[in-house]
Design an enzyme around this catalytic site. Structure first.
Site, mmCIF file in Angstrom:
data_model
loop_
_atom_site.group_PDB
_atom_site.id
_atom_site.type_symbol
_atom_site.label_atom_id
_atom_site.label_comp_id
_atom_site.label_asym_id
_atom_site.label_seq_id
_atom_site.Cartn_x
_atom_site.Cartn_y
_atom_site.Cartn_z
ATOM 1 N N SER A 135 0.842 -1.203 0.000
ATOM 2 C CA SER A 135 0.000 0.000 0.000
ATOM 3 C C SER A 135 0.866 1.239 0.000
ATOM 4 O O SER A 135 1.980 1.235 0.549
ATOM 5 C CB SER A 135 -0.858 -0.020 1.264
ATOM 6 N N TYR A 160 -2.008 -1.235 11.013
ATOM 7 C CA TYR A 160 -2.232 -1.781 9.660
ATOM 8 C C TYR A 160 -1.068 -1.398 8.746
ATOM 9 O O TYR A 160 -0.500 -2.255 8.052
ATOM 10 C CB TYR A 160 -3.558 -1.253 9.077
ATOM 11 N N LYS A 164 2.040 -3.740 6.620
ATOM 12 C CA LYS A 164 2.477 -3.706 5.209
ATOM 13 C C LYS A 164 3.989 -3.515 5.138
ATOM 14 O O LYS A 164 4.671 -4.161 4.341
ATOM 15 C CB LYS A 164 1.743 -2.590 4.446
HETATM 16 P P1 NAD Z 1 -10.930 -7.386 1.185
HETATM 17 O O1 NAD Z 1 -11.151 -7.411 2.659
HETATM 18 O O2 NAD Z 1 -12.090 -7.157 0.302
HETATM 19 O O3 NAD Z 1 -10.212 -8.739 0.724
HETATM 20 C C1 NAD Z 1 -9.332 -9.459 1.543
HETATM 21 C C2 NAD Z 1 -9.859 -10.883 1.627
HETATM 22 O O4 NAD Z 1 -8.957 -11.673 2.405
HETATM 23 C C3 NAD Z 1 -11.214 -10.991 2.282
HETATM 24 O O5 NAD Z 1 -12.092 -11.697 1.425
HETATM 25 C C4 NAD Z 1 -10.960 -11.756 3.588
HETATM 26 O O6 NAD Z 1 -12.048 -12.598 3.917
HETATM 27 C C5 NAD Z 1 -9.704 -12.524 3.246
HETATM 28 N N1 NAD Z 1 -8.828 -12.847 4.360
HETATM 29 C C6 NAD Z 1 -8.376 -12.029 5.351
HETATM 30 N N2 NAD Z 1 -7.538 -12.696 6.151
HETATM 31 C C7 NAD Z 1 -7.452 -13.964 5.674
HETATM 32 C C8 NAD Z 1 -6.724 -15.121 6.063
HETATM 33 N N3 NAD Z 1 -5.929 -15.125 7.139
HETATM 34 N N4 NAD Z 1 -6.866 -16.240 5.328
HETATM 35 C C9 NAD Z 1 -7.667 -16.266 4.251
HETATM 36 N N5 NAD Z 1 -8.366 -15.208 3.834
HETATM 37 C C10 NAD Z 1 -8.262 -14.068 4.534
HETATM 38 O O7 NAD Z 1 -9.778 -6.299 0.906
HETATM 39 P P2 NAD Z 1 -9.232 -5.726 -0.476
HETATM 40 O O8 NAD Z 1 -9.613 -4.302 -0.561
HETATM 41 O O9 NAD Z 1 -9.561 -6.633 -1.590
HETATM 42 O O10 NAD Z 1 -7.675 -5.763 -0.174
HETATM 43 C C11 NAD Z 1 -6.840 -6.811 -0.639
HETATM 44 C C12 NAD Z 1 -5.418 -6.539 -0.217
HETATM 45 O O11 NAD Z 1 -5.000 -5.272 -0.713
HETATM 46 C C13 NAD Z 1 -5.219 -6.475 1.304
HETATM 47 O O12 NAD Z 1 -3.966 -7.057 1.598
HETATM 48 C C14 NAD Z 1 -5.193 -4.991 1.580
HETATM 49 O O13 NAD Z 1 -4.462 -4.690 2.744
HETATM 50 C C15 NAD Z 1 -4.492 -4.477 0.334
HETATM 51 N N6 NAD Z 1 -4.774 -3.052 0.039
HETATM 52 C C16 NAD Z 1 -6.077 -2.638 -0.127
HETATM 53 C C17 NAD Z 1 -6.331 -1.298 -0.392
HETATM 54 C C18 NAD Z 1 -7.739 -0.807 -0.548
HETATM 55 O O14 NAD Z 1 -7.937 0.409 -0.479
HETATM 56 N N7 NAD Z 1 -8.733 -1.661 -0.768
HETATM 57 C C19 NAD Z 1 -5.274 -0.378 -0.502
HETATM 58 C C20 NAD Z 1 -3.966 -0.844 -0.353
HETATM 59 C C21 NAD Z 1 -3.727 -2.192 -0.096
HETATM 60 N N1 UFG Z 2 -12.948 11.114 2.979
HETATM 61 C C1 UFG Z 2 -13.948 12.031 3.232
HETATM 62 N N2 UFG Z 2 -15.130 11.558 3.719
HETATM 63 C C2 UFG Z 2 -15.367 10.239 3.960
HETATM 64 C C3 UFG Z 2 -14.331 9.317 3.683
HETATM 65 C C4 UFG Z 2 -13.126 9.791 3.199
HETATM 66 O O1 UFG Z 2 -13.767 13.226 3.036
HETATM 67 O O2 UFG Z 2 -16.460 9.895 4.419
HETATM 68 C C5 UFG Z 2 -11.671 11.603 2.427
HETATM 69 C C6 UFG Z 2 -10.489 11.299 3.325
HETATM 70 O O3 UFG Z 2 -10.307 12.320 4.267
HETATM 71 C C7 UFG Z 2 -9.361 11.216 2.298
HETATM 72 C C8 UFG Z 2 -10.047 10.693 1.038
HETATM 73 O O4 UFG Z 2 -11.441 10.921 1.232
HETATM 74 O O5 UFG Z 2 -8.901 12.505 2.023
HETATM 75 C C9 UFG Z 2 -9.821 9.215 0.821
HETATM 76 O O6 UFG Z 2 -10.134 8.510 2.015
HETATM 77 P P1 UFG Z 2 -10.233 6.916 2.073
HETATM 78 O O7 UFG Z 2 -10.566 6.554 3.478
HETATM 79 O O8 UFG Z 2 -11.116 6.420 0.988
HETATM 80 O O9 UFG Z 2 -8.769 6.454 1.700
HETATM 81 P P2 UFG Z 2 -7.379 6.736 2.416
HETATM 82 O O10 UFG Z 2 -6.475 7.296 1.383
HETATM 83 O O11 UFG Z 2 -7.510 7.503 3.652
HETATM 84 O O12 UFG Z 2 -6.965 5.263 2.874
HETATM 85 C C10 UFG Z 2 -6.879 4.201 1.943
HETATM 86 C C11 UFG Z 2 -7.233 2.896 2.629
HETATM 87 C C12 UFG Z 2 -6.220 2.571 3.686
HETATM 88 C C13 UFG Z 2 -4.849 2.612 3.154
HETATM 89 C C14 UFG Z 2 -4.599 3.912 2.430
HETATM 90 C C15 UFG Z 2 -3.309 3.917 1.719
HETATM 91 O O13 UFG Z 2 -8.496 2.976 3.231
HETATM 92 O O14 UFG Z 2 -6.469 1.262 4.133
HETATM 93 O O15 UFG Z 2 -5.608 4.131 1.439
HETATM 94 O O16 UFG Z 2 -3.226 2.756 0.930
HETATM 95 F F1 UFG Z 2 -3.936 2.498 4.150
#
Ligand code: NAD
Ligand code: UFG
Length: 353
Positions: A135, A160, A164
């Site tokens: 991330s 969290y 990473k």
């Molecule tokens: P998500 O929660 O939709 O998907 C993750 C999946 O992993 C879920 O279906 C959950 O049930 C499964 N899971 C969790 N722990 C597990 C375990 N121990 N064994 C088996 N399954 C398990 O999340 P996502 O948004 O698809 O994110 C996927 C990956 O990308 C994660 O590693 C997350 O940290 C990373 N990531 C996500 C974002 C974002 O904004 N969505 C940003 C940066 C990084």
């Molecule tokens: N925001 C609002 N109102 C809301 C939600 C979000 O104004 O109700 C704003 C936040 O302040 C931020 C932007 O929208 O400026 C994006 O916010 P998100 O929560 O969608 O995303 P972030 O960039 O804060 O965080 C995301 C993931 C984290 C991850 C991070 C970096 O949620 O898990 O990206 O990868 F760590």
């Protein structure tokens, strides 16, 4: 992206948001995804959606990444049926920043511990290619934007974020401890949107923390108004800036990264930023949604959210030069698809949780 020879690829977290879209992209590129998920943050519906989009019965295993024996049986089964796993896309992790503050040990055990178990099993079976979900949170508040992969990691803002950084370290050490490991650390910026079919998308549990699911639920009438967290930042319109990336672009990047891993001749670990290269403010996201759908977004300006990075967007040149990948969809495309998915999802009570 290129056509490939059809590798058998384990997709951990394959029922989740990014994993399910990536499974579809893998299939479209000619690979054979095998999904694994413990369904802690997802439902079997997503697996059905993947099968529907792929038009075939994609294998799915309800399994936890910390289950050493269960993983070994799965890898062995694939060997026994003559379809050994050749690479892993590792998405499985917990990802809620706020929850990680309340439960840091749980996040360490699941995210870092799960990776450790998986890597041991991969090593036993001689599986070297891994694409890891990292991330942009590893950069914290960057000193300059756009941020490239050489930017220093900052002290993690949350447990969290620390997981990473820790996983990247574990993977780097793993790669230097053995010959042949090929690992891509993908640093995602902000994934948004859904598959254009509306068959799969993001399934937020409870009140969404993220901007786009909150926005679409507001327009759907589930929430009264979107709160913009602060409009007094040092940015052109005063709201925070992020690099919003269509989830299908992100999915395709995983195919490119896997192909990159499989084509390396010697061991390698490399980080890649995955973003569009362009930042959008919170207000610009709202305007994009309104332009794309013709609907207005009820919103109010609220206080700043503690811990928010002010402005970050990617320098994605390395992914372009070395993976041959570039984001091609627009923010408006992502908004159209997010809205299409929200309409299909309906009220949160309809979610099977
Ligand atoms: P998500 O929660 O939709 O998907 C993750 C999946 O992993 C879920 O279906 C959950 O049930 C499964 N899971 C969790 N722990 C597990 C375990 N121990 N064994 C088996 N399954 C398990 O999340 P996502 O948004 O698809 O994110 C996927 C990956 O990308 C994660 O590693 C997350 O940290 C990373 N990531 C996500 C974002 C974002 O904004 N969505 C940003 C940066 C990084
Ligand atoms: N925001 C609002 N109102 C809301 C939600 C979000 O104004 O109700 C704003 C936040 O302040 C931020 C932007 O929208 O400026 C994006 O916010 P998100 O929560 O969608 O995303 P972030 O960039 O804060 O965080 C995301 C993931 C984290 C991850 C991070 C970096 O949620 O898990 O990206 O990868 F760590």
């Amino acid at each position: 992206m290129g056509q490939t020879h059809g590798h058998h690829v384990l997709v951990t977290g394959g029922a989740g948001y990014i994993g399910s879209h990536s499974a579809v992209a893998l299939h479209e590129a000619g690979h054979h995804p095998i999904l694994l998920d413990n369904l802690s943050n997802s439902t079997p519906d997503a697996v059905e959606g993947v099968r529907e989009l792929c038009g075939r019965d994609i294998p799915f295993h309800t399994l936890d990444c910390s289950d050493f024996d269960g993983l070994k049986s799965l890898f062995q089964h694939q060997v026994d049926v003559g379809q050994p796993i050749q690479g892993v896309l590792h998405f499985a992790a917990f990802k809620a920043v706020g929850e990680s503050v309340a439960k840091p040990a749980l996040y360490a055990a699941n995210n870092v511990g799960g990776l450790g178990v998986l890597l041991q099993v991969m090593a036993e079976f001689g599986v070297e290619a891994m694409v890891f979900s990292s991330s942009c949170t590893v950069y914290g508040e960057p000193n300059k934007v756009p941020v490239d992969e050489g930017a220093p990691m900052q002290h993690a803002e949350s447990p969290y974020g620390w997981t990473k950084q820790a996983c990247e370290r574990v993977l780097t050490d793993h790669a230097s401890s053995r010959e042949g490991a090929k690992i891509a650390l993908l640093r995602y910026f902000n994934p948004v949107g859904a598959h254009p079919s509306g068959v799969i998308g993001e399934l937020p549990l409870g009140v969404p923390n993220n901007l786009v699911p909150f926005l679409t639920q507001t327009v759907a009438g589930i929430r009264p108004a979107l709160t913009v967290f602060g409009d007094d930042y040092d940015t052109p319109d005063g709201t925070c800036i992020r690099d919003y990336l269509h989830v299908m672009d992100l999915a395709e990047a995983h195919v490119a990264a896997l192909n990159w891993c499989l084509s390396q001749s010697k061991d390698k670990v490399r980080a890649f930023n995955l973003g569009t290269g362009t930042g959008a403010s919170v207000l610009e996201v709202i305007h994009s949604f309104e332009r794309a759908t013709g609907l207005s977004v009820p919103h109010v300006i609220g206080p700043r959210r503690p811990g928010d990075v002010v402005a970050i967007w990617a320098d994605p040149k390395r992914a372009h030069n070395e993976l041959g990948w570039k984001a091609s969809r627009t923010l408006d495309d992502a908004m159209t698809d997010a809205w299409n998915w929200q309409q299909r999802l309906g009220q949160p009570d309809n979610n099977a949780h």
